[in-house]
Design a protein around this motif. Structure first.
Motif, PDB file in Angstrom:
ATOM      1  N   ARG A  77     -87.151  70.543   8.143  1.00 46.86           N
ATOM      2  CA  ARG A  77     -86.189  69.429   8.243  1.00 46.86           C
ATOM      3  C   ARG A  77     -86.798  68.200   8.921  1.00 46.86           C
ATOM      4  O   ARG A  77     -86.285  67.102   8.769  1.00 46.86           O
ATOM      5  CB  ARG A  77     -84.929  69.886   8.962  1.00 46.86           C
ATOM      6  N   ASP A  78     -87.893  68.385   9.662  1.00 47.36           N
ATOM      7  CA  ASP A  78     -88.567  67.250  10.293  1.00 47.36           C
ATOM      8  C   ASP A  78     -89.198  66.318   9.264  1.00 47.36           C
ATOM      9  O   ASP A  78     -89.559  65.184   9.593  1.00 47.36           O
ATOM     10  CB  ASP A  78     -89.653  67.725  11.272  1.00 47.36           C
ATOM     11  N   PHE A  79     -89.323  66.780   8.024  1.00 48.92           N
ATOM     12  CA  PHE A  79     -89.938  65.968   6.972  1.00 48.92           C
ATOM     13  C   PHE A  79     -88.904  65.200   6.151  1.00 48.92           C
ATOM     14  O   PHE A  79     -89.237  64.659   5.092  1.00 48.92           O
ATOM     15  CB  PHE A  79     -90.792  66.844   6.045  1.00 48.92           C
ATOM     16  N   LYS A  80     -87.659  65.148   6.623  1.00 51.77           N
ATOM     17  CA  LYS A  80     -86.621  64.394   5.896  1.00 51.77           C
ATOM     18  C   LYS A  80     -87.096  62.955   5.735  1.00 51.77           C
ATOM     19  O   LYS A  80     -87.635  62.364   6.658  1.00 51.77           O
ATOM     20  CB  LYS A  80     -85.300  64.442   6.671  1.00 51.77           C
ATOM     21  N   GLY A  81     -86.890  62.404   4.556  1.00 53.19           N
ATOM     22  CA  GLY A  81     -87.422  61.075   4.228  1.00 53.19           C
ATOM     23  C   GLY A  81     -88.661  61.172   3.352  1.00 53.19           C
ATOM     24  O   GLY A  81     -89.055  60.195   2.728  1.00 53.19           O
ATOM     25  N   LYS A  82     -89.253  62.359   3.304  1.00 54.49           N
ATOM     26  CA  LYS A  82     -90.375  62.622   2.411  1.00 54.49           C
ATOM     27  C   LYS A  82     -89.918  63.568   1.307  1.00 54.49           C
ATOM     28  O   LYS A  82     -88.914  64.264   1.445  1.00 54.49           O
ATOM     29  CB  LYS A  82     -91.534  63.298   3.168  1.00 54.49           C
ATOM     30  N   VAL A  83     -90.660  63.603   0.214  1.00 49.43           N
ATOM     31  CA  VAL A  83     -90.470  64.629  -0.805  1.00 49.43           C
ATOM     32  C   VAL A  83     -91.323  65.817  -0.364  1.00 49.43           C
ATOM     33  O   VAL A  83     -92.508  65.654  -0.051  1.00 49.43           O
ATOM     34  CB  VAL A  83     -90.894  64.134  -2.202  1.00 49.43           C
ATOM     35  N   VAL A  84     -90.711  66.994  -0.301  1.00 50.08           N
ATOM     36  CA  VAL A  84     -91.407  68.175   0.210  1.00 50.08           C
ATOM     37  C   VAL A  84     -91.545  69.212  -0.899  1.00 50.08           C
ATOM     38  O   VAL A  84     -90.582  69.530  -1.596  1.00 50.08           O
ATOM     39  CB  VAL A  84     -90.657  68.796   1.412  1.00 50.08           C
ATOM     40  N   VAL A  85     -92.761  69.719  -1.047  1.00 50.85           N
ATOM     41  CA  VAL A  85     -93.036  70.818  -1.972  1.00 50.85           C
ATOM     42  C   VAL A  85     -93.129  72.092  -1.136  1.00 50.85           C
ATOM     43  O   VAL A  85     -93.963  72.179  -0.237  1.00 50.85           O
ATOM     44  CB  VAL A  85     -94.352  70.598  -2.741  1.00 50.85           C
ATOM     45  N   VAL A  86     -92.246  73.052  -1.399  1.00 50.35           N
ATOM     46  CA  VAL A  86     -92.254  74.326  -0.683  1.00 50.35           C
ATOM     47  C   VAL A  86     -92.710  75.408  -1.655  1.00 50.35           C
ATOM     48  O   VAL A  86     -92.091  75.609  -2.693  1.00 50.35           O
ATOM     49  CB  VAL A  86     -90.862  74.671  -0.118  1.00 50.35           C
ATOM     50  N   PHE A 103    -102.306  73.502  -6.119  1.00 47.65           N
ATOM     51  CA  PHE A 103    -101.442  72.964  -5.076  1.00 47.65           C
ATOM     52  C   PHE A 103    -102.246  72.117  -4.093  1.00 47.65           C
ATOM     53  O   PHE A 103    -101.804  71.045  -3.693  1.00 47.65           O
ATOM     54  CB  PHE A 103    -100.712  74.098  -4.343  1.00 47.65           C
ATOM     55  N   GLU A 104    -103.418  72.576  -3.721  1.00 46.69           N
ATOM     56  CA  GLU A 104    -104.240  71.822  -2.777  1.00 46.69           C
ATOM     57  C   GLU A 104    -104.665  70.481  -3.369  1.00 46.69           C
ATOM     58  O   GLU A 104    -104.614  69.450  -2.694  1.00 46.69           O
ATOM     59  CB  GLU A 104    -105.465  72.647  -2.363  1.00 46.69           C
ATOM     60  N   ARG A 105    -105.064  70.455  -4.645  1.00 47.42           N
ATOM     61  CA  ARG A 105    -105.468  69.192  -5.285  1.00 47.42           C
ATOM     62  C   ARG A 105    -104.314  68.198  -5.307  1.00 47.42           C
ATOM     63  O   ARG A 105    -104.472  67.027  -4.973  1.00 47.42           O
ATOM     64  CB  ARG A 105    -105.970  69.451  -6.709  1.00 47.42           C
ATOM     65  N   VAL A 106    -103.133  68.667  -5.711  1.00 48.18           N
ATOM     66  CA  VAL A 106    -101.981  67.762  -5.790  1.00 48.18           C
ATOM     67  C   VAL A 106    -101.569  67.310  -4.389  1.00 48.18           C
ATOM     68  O   VAL A 106    -101.213  66.148  -4.181  1.00 48.18           O
ATOM     69  CB  VAL A 106    -100.804  68.423  -6.545  1.00 48.18           C
ATOM     70  N   TYR A 107    -101.647  68.198  -3.412  1.00 52.95           N
ATOM     71  CA  TYR A 107    -101.349  67.826  -2.026  1.00 52.95           C
ATOM     72  C   TYR A 107    -102.263  66.699  -1.559  1.00 52.95           C
ATOM     73  O   TYR A 107    -101.790  65.685  -1.014  1.00 52.95           O
ATOM     74  CB  TYR A 107    -101.501  69.050  -1.122  1.00 52.95           C
ATOM     75  N   LEU A 108    -103.567  66.833  -1.779  1.00 54.32           N
ATOM     76  CA  LEU A 108    -104.514  65.806  -1.338  1.00 54.32           C
ATOM     77  C   LEU A 108    -104.269  64.478  -2.048  1.00 54.32           C
ATOM     78  O   LEU A 108    -104.424  63.414  -1.443  1.00 54.32           O
ATOM     79  CB  LEU A 108    -105.953  66.281  -1.567  1.00 54.32           C
ATOM     80  N   ASP A 109    -103.876  64.546  -3.319  1.00 58.77           N
ATOM     81  CA  ASP A 109    -103.624  63.322  -4.098  1.00 58.77           C
ATOM     82  C   ASP A 109    -102.338  62.610  -3.706  1.00 58.77           C
ATOM     83  O   ASP A 109    -102.206  61.405  -3.931  1.00 58.77           O
ATOM     84  CB  ASP A 109    -103.553  63.646  -5.599  1.00 58.77           C
ATOM     85  N   THR A 110    -101.353  63.347  -3.163  1.00 61.85           N
ATOM     86  CA  THR A 110    -100.024  62.751  -2.965  1.00 61.85           C
ATOM     87  C   THR A 110     -99.597  62.607  -1.510  1.00 61.85           C
ATOM     88  O   THR A 110     -98.562  62.005  -1.234  1.00 61.85           O
ATOM     89  CB  THR A 110     -98.948  63.587  -3.697  1.00 61.85           C
ATOM     90  N   LYS A 111    -100.374  63.133  -0.578  1.00 58.85           N
ATOM     91  CA  LYS A 111     -99.917  63.117   0.821  1.00 58.85           C
ATOM     92  C   LYS A 111     -99.755  61.705   1.379  1.00 58.85           C
ATOM     93  O   LYS A 111     -98.978  61.499   2.313  1.00 58.85           O
ATOM     94  CB  LYS A 111    -100.819  63.956   1.713  1.00 58.85           C
ATOM     95  N   ASP A 112    -100.443  60.728   0.792  1.00 54.53           N
ATOM     96  CA  ASP A 112    -100.292  59.334   1.241  1.00 54.53           C
ATOM     97  C   ASP A 112     -99.164  58.614   0.503  1.00 54.53           C
ATOM     98  O   ASP A 112     -98.946  57.417   0.718  1.00 54.53           O
ATOM     99  CB  ASP A 112    -101.606  58.573   1.045  1.00 54.53           C
ATOM    100  N   GLN A 113     -98.439  59.332  -0.360  1.00 54.45           N
ATOM    101  CA  GLN A 113     -97.330  58.738  -1.117  1.00 54.45           C
ATOM    102  C   GLN A 113     -95.975  59.236  -0.611  1.00 54.45           C
ATOM    103  O   GLN A 113     -94.971  59.145  -1.314  1.00 54.45           O
ATOM    104  CB  GLN A 113     -97.459  59.090  -2.605  1.00 54.45           C
ATOM    105  N   GLY A 114     -95.952  59.783   0.607  1.00 58.83           N
ATOM    106  CA  GLY A 114     -94.693  60.281   1.154  1.00 58.83           C
ATOM    107  C   GLY A 114     -94.349  61.676   0.674  1.00 58.83           C
ATOM    108  O   GLY A 114     -93.174  62.019   0.526  1.00 58.83           O
ATOM    109  N   VAL A 115     -95.383  62.493   0.435  1.00 51.71           N
ATOM    110  CA  VAL A 115     -95.178  63.877  -0.014  1.00 51.71           C
ATOM    111  C   VAL A 115     -95.766  64.818   1.035  1.00 51.71           C
ATOM    112  O   VAL A 115     -96.850  64.569   1.564  1.00 51.71           O
ATOM    113  CB  VAL A 115     -95.856  64.137  -1.378  1.00 51.71           C
TER     114      VAL A 115
END
Length: 201
Positions: A77-86, A103-115
């Protein structure tokens, strides 16, 4: 026809009637279980294996907090305001191994986009195999340690709840479940699933 023959036919008709009734009851129960209680869901089952809920028809995530596999505290819940992939995974799960690098590739590509990506490790009796899994597959995002599956059980039935290993949920910026799949994801399918929620305003 003798009385004996007529007596033999009556039980057969009764048995056939009972069998038909039991078949109808079983079919009803299976249809109710398969759809989360027919008509009681606010999501659409997709032909591609991704179930989605429209804005205004989404359910808030339950308490997904606790210790990570490396001993830190984390609350999704601390990530509210971001899109979270669980992503729910286990170290012995073949499909989980197949999708981990995606998952790791997509995480690295999107973490600066609010994911934000968060794993939920389950069914591992200790954190050692989970840590080994992360090292082997280069996973750098955090994973909650949930050996007994108690976090999965906090989701309401009939919602986009995780049910299998692997399961993947996309949580929107308001902390509500927007999409779910109960199968391993290719990199392309993960991006499609994520991008539709990421594009929401």
């Amino acid at each position: 026809m003798s009385a004996a023959c007529r007596a033999d036919q009556r039980p057969n008709r009764t048995r056939r009637g009972r069998a038909a009734l039991l078949t109808a009851v079983a079919a009803f129960l299976l249809s109710a279980c398969g759809s989360g209680g027919a008509g009681n869901t606010d999501f659409v089952a997709g032909k591609n294996g991704v179930d989605t809920a429209a804005k205004g028809h989404r359910t808030a995530i339950p308490d997904l907090s606790g210790k990570t596999i490396d001993g830190k505290q984390l609350d999704v819940r601390d990530f509210k305001g971001k899109v979270v992939v669980v992503n729910v995974w286990g170290s012995l799960c073949g499909p989980c191994r197949a999708e981990a690098a995606n998952f790791e590739r997509v995480y690295l590509d999107t973490k600066d986009q609010g994911v934000q990506f968060v794993g939920i490790n389950t069914r591992d009796s200790s954190t050692s195999p989970a840590l080994a899994f992360e090292k082997e597959h280069g996973v750098t995002y955090p994973s909650l340690y949930d050996p007994t599956g108690k976090l999965m059980l906090r989701f309401k039935k009939g919602t986009l709840n995780p049910q299998l290993i692997p399961s993947t949920l996309i949580i929107d910026r308001e902390g509500k479940v927007a999409a779910r799949t109960l199968q391993a994801l290719s990199e392309d399918n993960l991006r499609k699933m994520l991008n539709s929620v990421l594009a929401e305003k």
